[in-house]
Design an enzyme around this catalytic site. Structure first.
Site, mmCIF file in Angstrom:
data_model
loop_
_atom_site.group_PDB
_atom_site.id
_atom_site.type_symbol
_atom_site.label_atom_id
_atom_site.label_comp_id
_atom_site.label_asym_id
_atom_site.label_seq_id
_atom_site.Cartn_x
_atom_site.Cartn_y
_atom_site.Cartn_z
ATOM 1 N N ASP A 1 73.039 24.625 27.216
ATOM 2 C CA ASP A 1 74.392 24.472 26.699
ATOM 3 C C ASP A 1 75.341 24.240 27.857
ATOM 4 O O ASP A 1 75.101 24.703 28.978
ATOM 5 C CB ASP A 1 74.829 25.763 25.981
ATOM 6 N N ASN B 1 34.290 46.501 43.668
ATOM 7 C CA ASN B 1 35.134 45.819 42.680
ATOM 8 C C ASN B 1 36.438 46.530 42.406
ATOM 9 O O ASN B 1 37.474 45.898 42.235
ATOM 10 C CB ASN B 1 34.358 45.657 41.357
ATOM 11 N N ASP C 1 38.887 45.865 45.704
ATOM 12 C CA ASP C 1 39.710 44.808 45.105
ATOM 13 C C ASP C 1 41.007 45.343 44.530
ATOM 14 O O ASP C 1 41.952 44.597 44.334
ATOM 15 C CB ASP C 1 38.932 44.091 43.983
ATOM 16 N N VAL D 1 29.270 44.297 35.911
ATOM 17 C CA VAL D 1 30.535 44.791 36.440
ATOM 18 C C VAL D 1 30.973 43.948 37.634
ATOM 19 O O VAL D 1 32.152 43.644 37.815
ATOM 20 C CB VAL D 1 30.412 46.279 36.832
ATOM 21 N N ALA D 2 30.009 43.551 38.468
ATOM 22 C CA ALA D 2 30.331 42.709 39.628
ATOM 23 C C ALA D 2 30.793 41.327 39.199
ATOM 24 O O ALA D 2 31.632 40.712 39.849
ATOM 25 C CB ALA D 2 29.108 42.594 40.533
ATOM 26 N N ASN E 1 33.397 38.481 43.674
ATOM 27 C CA ASN E 1 32.418 38.625 42.604
ATOM 28 C C ASN E 1 31.292 37.598 42.727
ATOM 29 O O ASN E 1 30.128 37.913 42.453
ATOM 30 C CB ASN E 1 33.106 38.497 41.245
#
Length: 890
Positions: free
Chosen positions: A331, A720, A724, A284-285, A692
């Site tokens: 155009d 995390n 974060d 997970v980290a 991380n």
């Protein structure tokens, strides 16, 4: 025979009506309309079958990072860690919901635009005229059309009165073409030459017509093109490719580190469940689970800001592609220019004049002539016309609209003049004689007013208007007028002349031969017209050039006109015509493409070649278009940009970006928004990956030294997700960095996580590791494992508080003018500090997070050590600025 397969242009009106089993004078009966609707279907272009909502939601999980997170959640569930499982799944589901909602909202916005542009049609049915939804038209219907109407279906003209049609949406022809109802013999004529047929989504610019519908929906020419376009494949955006690469790198790194940790712990005597739990926590980290959510939110915010600025994106991931655009192919008409013909200059009574103001608004003035003496020049412009301009809106032909507005700028009221001098007869414009004339009752005389090609009017004139009287048109005066005509044409203006003749009322028969009066005119003057550049377009192009984005103008106009408009817009480079493109091999075109600024007399088929040449040269291409035949080029480009006002439904379906104001400056604002988005995503990546990396190195080093793991699994999740999450989300709404639009576009091969950037993030991670392990060992020695875990955990959280400022400023000092610019970031940081205090000192939270109370001195120690990551980076940037070097980039 199916109606649309017949060569209708080779049939007479009577034969066409007989085949469709209809009396044009009466129209179809209601019962017959119903049966034909069942037989042929509604008059709509087919749209892709809507993707079910549940599949759209599942599409949000087609991302490697998300898949790794789901795997981590499953592993946590297997080892019995319900808390970690639920937290990870909540993050994944919130991310998916955000992406789904934003894309669904974009589709609803486009649907609303489509409804707003829904077509209506006037038809004759059961001997009555009615207005209906154009989708209810069927083959055999008789449609009544006037100037300004959009043709709702393909059909054979039953009657055409002075009809001209703008067919650029189908054929790419930039000027209106004349139409008639006579039979054509050649069964193999190209579409553009089938002058007795009208096609869906083309527009009448002049005249009145009765149309016998021969094909509807997907059986029309537009429908056939739409069917070809629908099968074109779509590619990935640069961001999608980069995130995929980043996900693979991170998964590889995480897999290796997690394996090492699991094996080391297991060999050290830990149980399988404990070793697996530590591995899951580290997995997970190692994976930035906030990345998909932050990318989605950042893109969604950019998408919302673009919609506010009149640019609707069909796909969320395409927001960022705009930021990597290196070439915009635009155009001319309506995008770089106003699509409103305007008189810019002219000549009258031996004097040149200029005209201020643009478009169909009467603001402006005629400069260089006395207002009191200009009436003879302006009267034909006010009266010799079938068009009108009301409240800035044109009804009819653009050229006539420009003359109408010029008369207003000169002080005339066209409506009042038309009431004072009513029209009694007219000679419609015809390509054979190249002029239009109208006859007006004026007391005891009839005034013949004429406008047309200068050489034709000059050839039929015997006098010319001098300062205060008409005088003989001799060789010298003819030469003078011809020089003035050439001078105006040399400015890339479309030049029209006007003339007059006074006829005794007793000699005039409105039902007689009107062409007998086509001569002995008094030549009045010349007017130069053009579709002027949008005032904001030049500034937008200059901004593109500063940003390293090339702008290429593509137009069906003649080379001279295109070059002049290009110069006014600041487009410096070669001018190449469609004929020259045909003569170039693909390799030669690719080698030359960067030097070309303007493409003139270009057909829609050339646009695809231009896109391919640019892409083969390594460019990321944005291409604009409004016609159905532009759609293949829009599909071929990295970003297809459709016009929301003048664009066809098929073009909007093929495009990625739809401009609701048809304005080039809107594209440039979207490019800037794309750059801001990418820049903010990079800030987040730098921030979270350094976090991380720090966590991985901290846990890995502790394991290799045989120390206890300095974080629990739930603490890693807190770092995390909670830490974060809010600060990272606010990085996604950072304002544009100073100088962002003065940098060159990044190359398509550039990676978010290049080698040098990864090295720099590793330095941040090492700093966090050393600081965290120092306080962990200090806590173990002084107070025991529970206290050490809390101190290490808090120090690592505070490291992120300071590290976020490193992420905000990769090259400049973090303490610059923008230090306090993002109020949401400061609110998020304040919230995180408050939550950390709660986690450390509130008893219920202590039970969940395995924390204990810290002393004030240890809070100070943690903050001082955590600040080192910011101070170290500032010192590095200071040294590099002093030595004239930039910090490492990817």
């Amino acid at each position: 025979m199916k109606p649309d397969r017949c060569p209708w242009h080779t049939l007479s009106q009577e034969e066409a009506a007989r085949r469709l089993e209809v009396d044009p004078a009466a129209g179809l009966a209601a019962a017959e309309v119903g049966s034909r609707l069942v037989r042929y279907g509604e008059n709509r272009l087919a749209e892709a079958k809507p993707r079910p909502l549940w599949l759209k939601f599942l599409d949000q999980f087609r991302n490697l990072l998300v898949i790794v997170l789901v795997f981590a959640a499953a592993l946590a569930w297997v080892v019995g860690d319900v808390k970690d499982t639920l937290v990870i799944l909540v993050v994944v589901l919130v991310n998916a919901a955000l992406g789904f909602w934003q894309e669904h909202r974009a589709e609803r916005t486009l649907a609303a635009l489509k409804d707003m542009l829904a077509a209506r049609a006037r038809v004759r049915r059961d001997r009555h005229v009615a207005e209906i939804d154009a989708s209810q038209l069927v083959p055999g219907d008789v449609v009544l059309l006037e100037a300004g109407d959009r043709v709702p279906a393909d059909g054979r003209l039953l009657a055409a009165h002075n009809v001209e049609v703008e067919e650029a949406a189908l054929t790419g022809e930039s000027h209106a073409v004349g139409k008639h109802s006579a039979v054509l013999d050649d069964g193999d004529l190209p579409l553009g030459d089938r002058a007795n047929l009208l096609f869906m989504n083309t527009v009448l610019t002049r005249g009145r017509a009765e149309l016998l519908v021969t094909a509807t929906g997907m059986d029309t020419e537009m429908g056939r093109l739409a069917g070809m376009i629908a099968s074109a494949p779509e590619g990935e955006t640069p961001l999608q490719r980069q995130l995929d690469t980043l996900g693979k790198k991170l998964a590889l790194i995480a897999g290796g580190v997690v394996t090492i940790i699991f094996v080391a712990d297991y060999l050290r005597g830990q149980s399988w469940a404990d070793a697996a739990m530590t591995a899951v926590a580290l997995a997970v980290a190692a994976i930035p689970e906030g990345l998909p959510a932050v990318v989605t939110v950042t893109l969604a915010i950019g998408m919302w800001r673009m919609a506010r600025n009149r640019a609707i994106l069909r796909k969320l991931s395409a927001v960022e592609t705009l930021g990597s655009t290196t070439v915009i192919c635009s155009d001319k008409t309506g995008t770089l220019t106003l699509n409103q013909m305007t008189a810019r200059a002219g000549w009258f009574a031996g004097q040149r004049f200029t005209v201020s103001g643009e478009g169909y608004q009467p603001e402006g003035r005629i400069e260089g002539l006395s207002p009191s003496g200009i009436r003879p020049l302006l009267l034909p412009m006010a009266l010799c016309t079938d068009s009108r301009v009301r409240d800035g809106q044109l009804i009819g032909d653009p050229t006539e609209g420009a003359l109408w507005v010029l008369a207003q700028k000169g002080g005339l009221s066209p409506e009042a003049e038309q009431e004072r001098c009513p029209r009694v007869a007219e000679i419609p414009f015809d390509s054979a004689h190249k002029f239009m004339a109208t006859f007006h009752r004026a007391g005891e005389s009839v005034e013949m007013l004429v406008k047309g090609a200068p050489d034709v009017l000059l050839g039929r004139s015997s006098q010319w208007q001098a300062a205060d009287h008409a005088t003989t048109l001799d060789a010298a005066s003819r030469e003078l007028i011809e020089r003035e005509n050439e001078a105006l044409a040399g400015q890339a203006l479309r030049v029209l002349a006007v003339a007059r003749r006074s006829i005794p009322a007793a000699d005039f028969d409105p039902a007689g031969d009107l062409m007998r009066w086509a001569g002995e005119w008094t030549f009045l003057g010349l007017t130069g017209l053009m579709d002027p550049p949008r005032p904001e377009a030049r500034a937008a192009i200059a901004l593109c050039q500063q940003a390293g984005v090339q702008v290429k103008m593509i137009t069906g106009d003649h080379r001279l006109t295109a070059a002049a408009i290009g110069r006014e817009l600041g487009l410096n480079g070669e001018v190449v015509s469609g004929a020259e493109l045909d003569a170039l091999e693909d390799a030669a075109l690719s080698a030359r493409i960067d030097r070309i600024a303007v493409f003139a007399r270009v057909s829609p088929t050339h646009k695809v070649r231009i896109v391919r040449a640019l892409k083969s040269a390594g460019h990321v291409v944005a291409m604009t278009g409004d016609g159905v035949n532009d759609a293949p080029a829009l599909k071929a480009a990295d970003i297809g940009v459709a016009m929301g006002i003048t664009g066809t439904a098929v073009t909007r379906e093929a495009a990625t970006l739809v401009l609701t104001d048809d304005n080039f400056a809107t594209i440039v604002r979207a490019v800037e928004e794309g750059r801001v988005i990418y820049d903010n995503i990079v800030k987040f990546v730098r921030f979270q990956l350094s976090t991380n990396i720090g966590a991985i190195l901290t846990v890995l080093t502790a394991t290799l030294f045989g120390w206890p793991t300095p974080f629990t699994a739930i603490q890693l999740l807190w770092i995390n997700i909670i830490m974060d999450g809010p600060p990272a989300m606010t990085l996604g709404v950072e304002p544009a960095r100073a100088g962002l639009m003065h940098e060159r576009p990044r190359t398509p091969s550039a990676q978010i996580l290049g080698g040098r950037r990864l090295l720099r993030l590793t330095v941040y991670g090492l700093t966090m590791m050393l600081g965290t392990l120092f306080v962990f060992r200090h806590g173990l020695a002084a107070h025991g494992e529970a206290y050490a875990l809390t101190l290490a955990f808090t120090t690592f959280v505070l490291f992120q508080f300071f590290n976020v400022f490193n992420a905000r400023a990769e090259h400049a000092s973090a303490f610059g003018r923008s230090f306090f610019a993002n109020a949401r970031l400061w609110q998020a940081l304040a919230g995180v500090l408050l939550l950390q205090l709660v986690v450390v000192h509130w008893a219920p939270a202590q039970a969940v997070f395995d924390t204990v109370d810290l002393s004030l001195q240890d809070w100070g120690l943690a903050a001082a050590i955590a600040a080192s990551v910011l101070l170290l980076d500032e010192a590095l940037k200071l040294v590099q600025r002093a030595t004239g070097r930039k910090t490492a980039t990817p």
